[in-house]
Design an enzyme around this catalytic site. Structure first.
Site, PDB file in Angstrom:
ATOM      1  N   ASP A  61     -35.887  21.143  18.600  1.00  0.00           N
ATOM      2  CA  ASP A  61     -35.373  22.405  18.068  1.00  0.00           C
ATOM      3  C   ASP A  61     -36.555  23.383  17.996  1.00  0.00           C
ATOM      4  O   ASP A  61     -37.561  23.075  17.358  1.00  0.00           O
ATOM      5  CB  ASP A  61     -34.785  22.138  16.674  1.00  0.00           C
ATOM      6  CG  ASP A  61     -34.144  23.381  16.084  1.00  0.00           C
ATOM      7  OD1 ASP A  61     -34.556  24.505  16.447  1.00  0.00           O
ATOM      8  OD2 ASP A  61     -33.243  23.229  15.246  1.00  0.00           O
ATOM      9  N   GLU A 110     -41.919   8.847  22.258  1.00  0.00           N
ATOM     10  CA  GLU A 110     -41.062  10.005  22.539  1.00  0.00           C
ATOM     11  C   GLU A 110     -40.536  10.499  21.191  1.00  0.00           C
ATOM     12  O   GLU A 110     -39.826   9.771  20.488  1.00  0.00           O
ATOM     13  CB  GLU A 110     -39.877   9.645  23.456  1.00  0.00           C
ATOM     14  CG  GLU A 110     -39.042  10.887  23.781  1.00  0.00           C
ATOM     15  CD  GLU A 110     -37.704  10.628  24.494  1.00  0.00           C
ATOM     16  OE1 GLU A 110     -37.024  11.612  24.820  1.00  0.00           O
ATOM     17  OE2 GLU A 110     -37.345   9.452  24.679  1.00  0.00           O
ATOM     18  N   LYS A 120     -36.896  30.880  13.614  1.00  0.00           N
ATOM     19  CA  LYS A 120     -37.090  31.745  12.436  1.00  0.00           C
ATOM     20  C   LYS A 120     -38.492  31.563  11.855  1.00  0.00           C
ATOM     21  O   LYS A 120     -38.982  30.424  11.740  1.00  0.00           O
ATOM     22  CB  LYS A 120     -36.053  31.405  11.361  1.00  0.00           C
ATOM     23  CG  LYS A 120     -34.678  31.900  11.734  1.00  0.00           C
ATOM     24  CD  LYS A 120     -33.702  31.709  10.602  1.00  0.00           C
ATOM     25  CE  LYS A 120     -32.332  32.184  11.016  1.00  0.00           C
ATOM     26  NZ  LYS A 120     -31.276  31.590  10.218  1.00  0.00           N
ATOM     27  N   ASP A 159     -36.366  23.759  27.016  1.00  0.00           N
ATOM     28  CA  ASP A 159     -35.669  24.897  27.626  1.00  0.00           C
ATOM     29  C   ASP A 159     -36.076  26.184  26.923  1.00  0.00           C
ATOM     30  O   ASP A 159     -35.704  27.263  27.370  1.00  0.00           O
ATOM     31  CB  ASP A 159     -34.164  24.730  27.432  1.00  0.00           C
ATOM     32  CG  ASP A 159     -33.835  24.806  25.953  1.00  0.00           C
ATOM     33  OD1 ASP A 159     -34.283  23.906  25.215  1.00  0.00           O
ATOM     34  OD2 ASP A 159     -33.192  25.773  25.519  1.00  0.00           O
TER      35      ASP A 159
END
Ligand SMILES: C[S@@+](CC[C@H](N)C(=O)[O-])C[C@H]1O[C@@H](n2cnc3c(N)ncnc32)[C@H](O)[C@@H]1O
Length: 224
Positions: free
Chosen positions: A124, A50, A128, A160
């Site tokens: 994350d 993971e 950008k 998400d």
């Protein structure tokens, strides 16, 4: 640094299920590379990673559900790893361990083909443009995963971020890697099987994003 963090770091040093190699140890030749089953798990079960595991909810949750597989949660943040490592110890889970390192150094930690499956949980998205090479599903990372995985190995991405989901979908299509399953909203699209791991295991970040009303996406692929 807070007292609590220092306490966790001190406890981390005593945890037998947490490996914290230095960068030099990795670059000089890491003893566990190619030997995780023999020297760490002491069995021959498939190894599942993971990546960016944080508090390790998937590592621990999957280890409980699949005692015939071994799991290694990887993250760079010691205070988060403390949560997963201490939960695994309290619950006597011997098929899960944790590794504190940068994902960029994974090929110094594991041998080619040593891994059977990879989960990437709520990374994350690095939206950008100049951060694109840091996305955990950028081609550079996919190449690393492909080398670490057995030929039939799979990668799961639960996020998400609609951006990262779409980006990953696009990269996989361009590179010709077969997508096995994909949902842009697991609650809406995935049949409501209560013990399905996508529903039954939720991470710290997943809970935060759900509170903000975000939908949760999933994609799984292989490299051949
Ligand atoms: C948004 S958090 C998600 C944590 C957890 N998977 C969850 O869903 O709650 C991303 C995690 O990835 C870790 N991380 C990000 N980049 C990393 C890298 N290059 N190497 C190791 N860990 C990294 C961070 O420390 C952080 O714990």
């Amino acid at each position: 640094m807070g007292k609590n963090k220092l306490k966790k770091f001190a406890q981390n040093d005593t945890f037998a299920n947490l490996v914290q190699p230095t960068r030099d140890e990795l670059l000089e030749g890491f003893a566990l590379k190619g030997n995780w089953n023999k020297d760490f798990f002491e069995n021959d079960q498939p190894i599942v990673l993971e990546l960016g595991c944080g508090k390790g909810e998937y590592s621990v949750g999957l280890a409980e559900r699949f005692p015939n597989k071994n799991f290694v949660g990887v993250d760079i943040k010691g205070a988060r790893l403390w949560a997963g490592a201490s939960t695994a110890l309290v619950n006597n889970l011997t098929n899960v361990g944790f590794l504190r390192t940068q994902i960029e150094l994974l090929e110094h930690c594991f041998a080619p083909g040593e891994i059977s499956e990879i989960w990437v949980t709520f990374p994350d998205p690095q939206i950008k443009f100049r951060r694109a090479k840091h996305r955990l599903t950028a081609p550079l990372f996919l190449n690393r995963y492909q080398r670490l995985l057995q030929p039939d190995g799979v990668v799961h991405l639960k996020t998400d971020s609609e951006f990262l989901h779409g980006y990953t979908h696009g990269v996989l299509e361009i590179l010709g890697y077969p997508i096995e399953e994909a949902y842009h909203d697991i609650d809406f699209q995935l049949p409501d099987v209560p013990d399905h791991v996508l529903h039954a295991i939720t991470t710290h970040y997943e809970k935060l994003f759900r509170k903000k009303g975000k939908t949760i996406t999933y994609i799984r692929w292989r490299f051949s």
